[in-house]
Design an enzyme around this catalytic site. Sequence first.
Site, PDB file in Angstrom:
ATOM      1  N   ARG A   1      21.994  11.092  -2.238  1.00 17.23           N
ATOM      2  CA  ARG A   1      21.330  11.226  -0.939  1.00 17.23           C
ATOM      3  C   ARG A   1      22.261  10.681   0.136  1.00 17.23           C
ATOM      4  NH1 ARG A   1      17.033   8.950  -2.238  1.00 17.23           N
ATOM      5  NH2 ARG A   1      15.571  10.682  -2.355  1.00 17.23           N
TER       6      ARG A   1
ATOM      7  N   VAL B   1      21.363  16.009  -2.354  1.00 17.87           N
ATOM      8  CA  VAL B   1      22.025  16.930  -3.268  1.00 17.87           C
ATOM      9  C   VAL B   1      21.309  16.862  -4.606  1.00 17.87           C
ATOM     10  CG1 VAL B   1      24.180  17.575  -4.396  1.00 17.87           C
ATOM     11  CG2 VAL B   1      24.237  16.627  -2.087  1.00 17.87           C
TER      12      VAL B   1
ATOM     13  N   GLY C   1      21.098  14.727   4.265  1.00 13.00           N
ATOM     14  CA  GLY C   1      20.366  15.525   3.302  1.00 13.00           C
ATOM     15  C   GLY C   1      20.479  14.981   1.903  1.00 13.00           C
TER      16      GLY C   1
ATOM     17  N   ASP D   1      34.491  12.843   7.974  1.00 11.22           N
ATOM     18  CA  ASP D   1      33.780  11.821   7.194  1.00 11.22           C
ATOM     19  C   ASP D   1      34.489  11.586   5.856  1.00 11.22           C
ATOM     20  OD1 ASP D   1      31.846   9.904   6.890  1.00 11.22           O
ATOM     21  OD2 ASP D   1      30.336  11.267   6.090  1.00 11.22           O
TER      22      ASP D   1
END
Length: 565
Positions: free
Chosen positions: A15, A21, A19, A129
């Site tokens: 998480r 996965v 969102g 990121d």
Amino acid sequence: MEQFGPYRIEGLLGRGGMGEVHRAYDTAHDRVVALKLLSDPFGADEAFRARFRRESQIVARLREPHVIPIHAYGEIDGRLYLDMRLVEGRDLKELLADGPLEPVRAAGIVEQVAGALDAAHADGLVHRDVKPSNVLVTSADFVYLVDFGIARSMTAEGTSITGTGNVIGTLDYMAPERFGDAPITGLVDVYALACVFFECLTGRRPFPAEGAAAQMGAHLTAPPPVPSRERPGLPPALDAVVARGMAKNPAERYPTAGAFAEAVRAALTAPVPPVPTWQKTLPGPVTPPRAIPIPAAPYAGPPTGPYPGPARFTGPSGKVAPASPPRQTQRNRWIALCVALAGVVVVALLVTYLVTRDKTAQTGGPGPSTPMMETSSPPTSPEPTKSAQRPTITAPKPVHDTRLYDAIPAAYKGNASCGDATPDAGAEAAVECADSNVGDTPSGNVVLKQPTGARFLRFPNAAAMDAFFQEIVRTQGLTRNDALGACRPLKAPKIWGTYYRAETRHPVDGEYLTCFLGDPAMLVWTDKQNLMAGVLKSTKATNADELDQLYYWWNEQILSTMPGG
């Protein structure tokens, strides 16, 4: 189990801030995938939804071996999703929880992440990121850079801070220019990669300050950390590499992620400066070096007069006595030279005689009167015989090669349209197919048209296979470009180079790929493991975009099914 469209969700994998996965089973394609579902707050933002679709299209086209392939993306019941290949492994953050990595292993991980970043930057995309939890490492140390969810185009306007004041990204690895109005370029990812490398070496973040304000202040003003101070024994050359990678001014950093990775490798192999001799402590007295004898008089040239002959020692007294009289060396040398010249003349006369005799036998013309040796052959007829006529050359019959049929991709195995064909020069066998087993392939919002034909060749050795491929390179006027993946018609048409299989650290030398427009358009690759070359043909690919879709079809249906793919 929860059902999401055609996906049966089996469990949560992770998480993040945007969102979740999940491990999911794709019932439409009979495969297990990683399904990312975007959180509701982002899904309700129309600007974000538009950006998500745009960036998903870019990421789906990357097809760089260290970027997890995206099978599909879109919206189901108003919720945005990404369907990705499921890769078993641990993220780098989990690995570092066990302690820092050895420098060579850290360099290998950084090198692979750099490959993914440079591919994204070449397509105008910045990840924004890069951090340990977004670096997935398999059991074979093959690395994937994941989570392009907040990636953005370099040409897009705006900064890292949203209108509500929220920062997009992770502060621990964020470049200084992201806190202001400076344009966002790939250099922010280079800075983050240097931060990640420092953490790989030391096991801690570059700036351990707590709180957002302290982190921002450290990135803006604090000098880059020094790895060798945090972990004594590291090569000192790495300190300068990290310092340049984390330079406050973007223009002072390495120009690309790949350049940073190369500098890391060079620092690891740099020789350690030797200790000055005056600092060495010797265990005992120093033995002076043996003096080199100096001749008493300068060399006056060879002796003149009669040759005195070699000397020999006789008896224990060591007195020197003259040896036996010298032989007539000069005369012997002349005799040997004359004999050699005579031999050359005899050989030349013999060759001339044989050539003349052969010509006489073929043409019936005059020649030496030496009698010919009788044979049991019948007398020559004045009319030419059938054996004297030029033989008729017929094309070899195609061979049915079971090894080649076993090696062709799964998309063509057992296909009734595939049959034996006449091999190209240098090949031992060939198979020609009219179409594939899989047909057109849906990929996101694009339907990839299957090739209109395929040809597979098996070669006796790697040299013959390479010669076949290089002849295509020569006739098509292609330029080698490994950095762009050898087939990038939208970015750089008419190139060739090596390609990656998914679970190999580096491309295999001798495995090449290219694609080019023509009548028909073609995509050609070599498979060194099976000594096989494949050629996909498409009469439907008439421009760069359609050729790019053929390349994507090859990635989905051929490369992903190859051993190690």
